[in-house]
Design an enzyme around this catalytic site. Structure first.
Site, PDB file in Angstrom:
ATOM      1  CD  GLU A 108      15.691 -36.850  21.219  1.00 36.82           C
ATOM      2  OE1 GLU A 108      16.633 -36.303  20.401  1.00 36.82           O
ATOM      3  OE2 GLU A 108      15.473 -36.513  22.500  1.00 36.82           O
ATOM      4  CG  ASN A 115      14.204 -16.191  23.706  1.00 34.60           C
ATOM      5  OD1 ASN A 115      14.891 -16.246  24.409  1.00 34.60           O
ATOM      6  ND2 ASN A 115      12.830 -15.061  23.990  1.00 34.60           N
ATOM      7  CB  SER A 172      20.888 -24.228  24.527  1.00 32.54           C
ATOM      8  OG  SER A 172      21.999 -25.207  24.102  1.00 32.54           O
ATOM      9  CG  ASP A 215       7.266 -30.439  16.741  1.00 28.78           C
ATOM     10  OD1 ASP A 215       6.567 -30.244  17.286  1.00 28.78           O
ATOM     11  OD2 ASP A 215       8.537 -30.852  16.297  1.00 28.78           O
ATOM     12  CE  LYS A 254      10.287 -23.028  20.041  1.00 31.38           C
ATOM     13  NZ  LYS A 254       9.379 -24.312  21.062  1.00 31.38           N
ATOM     14  CB  SER A 278      19.599 -24.546  20.266  1.00 32.17           C
ATOM     15  OG  SER A 278      18.941 -25.391  21.974  1.00 32.17           O
ATOM     16  CG  HIS A 279      20.225 -30.036  17.217  1.00 32.10           C
ATOM     17  ND1 HIS A 279      19.745 -31.098  16.105  1.00 32.10           N
ATOM     18  CD2 HIS A 279      18.894 -30.644  17.666  1.00 32.10           C
ATOM     19  CE1 HIS A 279      19.024 -32.153  16.511  1.00 32.10           C
ATOM     20  NE2 HIS A 279      18.986 -31.415  17.261  1.00 32.10           N
ATOM     21  CG  ASN A 280      23.302 -24.948  20.841  1.00 30.47           C
ATOM     22  OD1 ASN A 280      23.576 -24.836  19.722  1.00 30.47           O
ATOM     23  ND2 ASN A 280      23.002 -25.127  21.452  1.00 30.47           N
ATOM     24  CG  HIS A 288      16.130 -30.427  24.929  1.00 26.95           C
ATOM     25  ND1 HIS A 288      16.991 -29.107  24.500  1.00 26.95           N
ATOM     26  CD2 HIS A 288      15.068 -30.366  24.225  1.00 26.95           C
ATOM     27  CE1 HIS A 288      16.593 -29.370  22.653  1.00 26.95           C
ATOM     28  NE2 HIS A 288      15.416 -29.896  22.308  1.00 26.95           N
ATOM     29  NE  ARG A 307       9.803 -33.541  13.072  1.00 24.40           N
ATOM     30  CZ  ARG A 307      11.648 -33.684  12.875  1.00 24.40           C
ATOM     31  NH1 ARG A 307      12.128 -33.337  11.725  1.00 24.40           N
ATOM     32  NH2 ARG A 307      11.947 -33.844  13.853  1.00 24.40           N
TER      33      ARG A 307
END
Length: 749
Positions: A325, A512, A552, A281, A101, A104-106, A56, A126
């Site tokens: 996080e 992308n 991702s 951030d 931008k 992903s947060h899959n 990641h 952020r």
């Protein structure tokens, strides 16, 4: 590992076993860390390297291929910041720039849908804020398993509620995106979030720690145990065959949009007062990432006193503090004489801010905790990470898949069957009305939204006096990319490019989000390499740069990967948003014209998928020259005020485009087709659009189409209250609407 694991202890205990595998590191990576440091790492250093070297954060499997995207920036006259920055920045004229931008947060969204999606929005906001811009809108591209699957009923409503909760509380309009369903996403949904921000050229900020003695300030929420190792670990691991239900997984981050709103306004005032030398951030990998990237981007080093970091849980170890996080946090580099002014503005906005360290000149990232040194590393070694040239090979099954095309599938021939096919497609979950989702989002807040879902692209006003605006669209199609990832990615680039042009905007830049399975599978790596190659070649051909994005990986359940799904976002500049055509038929008597060429192309089509549950053959051909000509024609026609509407053709072909244009504009249409009616109605040939021309301007438009070398076929005229195809069939608009709007509410309540 003990909290007192200092570098002195580490140096004297080389034999101590460390849980590097549990943190996602390989034996070779662990040994490389030891070689870099000349000793074993402390527990804190091990945590820092493990998150920074995750897929990641490091892009270690994709980096060698992503380099192919960099040359696309060379031909751009608009790009102010590109690949490598937190987000791309594009000059849009009149002294304005925008940054945008998609990320992903899959995996977190499968584990805990509401918070996973909410914090996905918070994180991308952020990123935009860290560039020096005010965030002004968001979009989302979503993919789930079958709409009627049991787990989709858990995941989809939670994801939608998380996006709407966070975005609505921030006061950011959600202006578009996608919603698709396919069995390949059943155990691994895709939640891709895009944010766009507005700034003046000289507002641009950088993620660098420069200036010996400058102070490092952490501000925003306190650091807690939520999300320890969250996105960075989840994004580097596959779920088991049970969808991950039995796996031990880190907690998902918890978001507070009200704190984020304060943080946004606080940052913007800090920028306006010129108090910030560098800014980053805190997202994936938290303090570990922010300190490492700031130090690595600077000209010296950094010292951090971890005892100064405000904690919600005093029992956190240094490793947990680094990996946390927790959301709504930023890190800034500030000149000593400006620290008091910085802290005063933070107090004004009720944002906690603490000096936790300073910029040094030794080239090292050093951290202390309770009197001992727990981190002392060259920051560049953590920021750069390993680079893998993983083996890749064309899937053994692809030839057979491409040969097994849709040519042998039964095609409807008579009017009744064609009518039924249109209604079946229109009422399928992927093509049906998305208002069950989009009505939960506020698309109009801030008052600058000109177009939003269900239009082809989102359109925002930037300057009220001149009408300057920006348009955005995202597109992806896993079926096309399964059949040919190179061609499929170019088709998605072309569709997003086309969608932006349908608003009257000139496409100028690309972002992308590349969603793929395990990079350890050579077939998946081939798909990824081909998709990146297709995107690079396509952008070079169209003359627009890739400004950045996200990769991702490990999107799979057990050994079964998702369809390769690159999601492409395109940004366009609109000279005057007052001259924009919508997608719907709104003017009685307007001539309806098909632009582009229709061929018999059904590989990966919505018709093959919905009606026959078939995937095979080749996707539609790509003609980027034709796409550019089409876009130029529509933009020119919109600028000259010739168009009442413009709508691109994609999933479901002309039939779905006509139905959507009727439903969005509240007017019917009568068309005549000249050829095989099934092909004319349902082919998914690219490079096409259907427009309606302002009455009395037909000759001008015809001449303009000829000038731009775009085939233009007059189909009929917009009027009445039915969709009528010659003598073949007609469907009253109320019936069309019932089919279109009923699907998602019937499934999700």
């Amino acid at each position: 590992m003990s909290g007192e694991d200092t570098i002195e202890v580490a140096g004297g205990t080389p034999e101590t076993a460390q849980p590097f595998k549990e943190l996602g590191l390989t034996e070779d990576e662990y040994q490389k860390i030891r070689d870099i440091l000349g000793r074993r790492p402390t527990a804190a250093e091990l945590a820092l390297y493990s998150v920074m070297w995750s897929e990641h954060c490091s892009y270690k499997s994709s980096k060698v291929h992503l380099r192919n995207l960099a040359p696309t920036a060379d031909q751009s006259q608009y790009l102010l910041a590109g690949i490598g920055a937190n987000a791309g920045v594009v000059d849009i004229g009149q002294g304005y720039a925008v940054t945008f931008k998609i990320e992903s947060h899959n995996h977190p969204s499968f584990v805990e849908p509401h918070q996973g999606a909410a914090t996905g929005i918070g994180g991308i906001v952020r990123d935009i804020l860290a560039m020096g811009a005010r965030p002004i809108a968001v979009m989302d591209a979503l993919r789930f398993g079958p709409a009627d699957a049991h787990d989709t009923a858990r995941v989809l409503p939670g994801v939608v509620s998380g996006i709407s909760f966070y975005g609505n509380c921030l006061g950011l309009p959600n202006i578009g995106g996608e919603l698709a369903f396919d069995a390949s996403y059943a155990g691994n949904p895709l939640v891709n979030a895009l944010c766009v921000g507005l700034m003046r050229h000289d507002d641009l900020k950088a993620a660098v720690a420069t200036g010996l003695g400058n102070k490092v300030i952490l501000f925003g929420s306190r650091t807690g145990p939520d999300g320890v190792g969250g996105a960075s670990v989840l994004a580097s691991a596959t779920f088991g065959d049970d969808g991950g239900k039995s796996a031990k997984r880190p907690s998902v981050q918890v978001g507070d949009p009200f704190m984020e709103k304060l943080l946004v306004e606080c940052c913007l005032e800090l920028y306006a007062a010129d108090l910030v030398e560098g800014i980053q951030d805190l997202g994936a990998a938290g303090v570990a990432c922010a300190t490492t990237e700031l130090a690595a981007g600077g000209d010296g080093g950094m010292f951090v006193d971890m005892d100064a970091i405000p904690l919600r849980d005093p029992n956190l170890t240094p490793a947990e503090i680094l990996m946390s996080e927790s959301q709504e946090r930023m890190m800034a580099v500030v000149k000593p004489k400006r620290v008091d002014a910085f802290l005063a503005i933070c107090r004004k906005w009720d944002v906690e801010a603490t000096v936790i360290g300073e910029v040094t000149g030794d080239g090292l990232l050093t951290m202390t905790w309770r009197g001992g040194t727990v981190v002392k590393i060259p920051p560049q070694t953590a920021a750069d990470g390993p680079v893998y040239q993983r083996p890749y090979a064309r899937p053994d099954t692809l030839d057979a898949l491409q040969v097994a095309g849709p040519e042998g599938l039964h095609r409807p021939a008579d009017g009744a069957a064609l009518r039924d096919t249109l209604l079946r497609l229109l009422g399928s979950p992927g093509l049906a009305d998305k208002r069950w989702v989009t009505q939960q989002y506020d698309s109009l807040v801030r008052g600058n939204t000109v177009l939003a879902m269900p239009e082809d692209g989102g359109l925002l006003r930037v300057a009220e006096e001149t009408g300057l605006g920006i348009a955005l669209a995202t597109d992806g199609n896993g079926r096309y990319c399964t059949l040919d990832p190179y061609q499929g990615t170019q088709l998605m680039l072309a569709e997003a490019y086309r969608n932006v042009a349908m608003t009257g905007a000139v496409p100028v830049a690309v972002t992308n989000c590349l969603n793929f399975g395990s990079p350890e599978d050579p077939a998946v790596m081939w798909q990824l390499a081909e998709a990146i190659r297709g995107l690079a070649d396509g952008c070079k051909h169209l003359g627009i740069p890739v400004t950045g994005g996200n990769v991702s990986l490990y999107n799979q359940t057990g050994a079964t990967a998702i369809h390769p799904t690159p999601v492409i976002g395109v940004l366009g500049v609109h000279e005057d948003v007052r001259r924009r055509p919508g997608a719907g038929f709104t003017v009685d008597g307007a001539q309806v014209v098909l632009l582009g060429t229709t061929r018999d192309e059904f590989g990966g089509s919505a018709w093959a998928d919905v009606v026959h549950q078939h995937l095979g053959g080749r996707p539609p051909a790509v003609d980027l020259d034709a796409e550019r000509k089409l876009a130029s024609l529509v933009v020119a026609a919109a600028t000259e005020g010739l168009l009442a509407s413009a709508h691109d053709l994609s999933d479901g072909g002309l039939a779905i485009a006509l139905a959507e244009a009727c439903l969005r504009g509240g007017r019917g249409v009568v068309v005549s087709l000249h050829g095989d009616q099934f092909t004319e109605l349902f082919s998914e040939s690219a490079g096409r659009a259907v427009v309606s021309v302002i009455p009395g301007r037909e000759v001008e438009f015809g001449a303009l189409a000829e000038e731009h070398d775009v085939p233009a076929t007059v189909l009929g005229v917009a009027f009445g209250d039915t969709l009528t195809v010659g003598d073949t069939f007609q469907i009253p608009l109320p019936e069309l609407e019932r089919v279109w709007i009923g699907t998602l509410p019937a499934i999700f309540g």
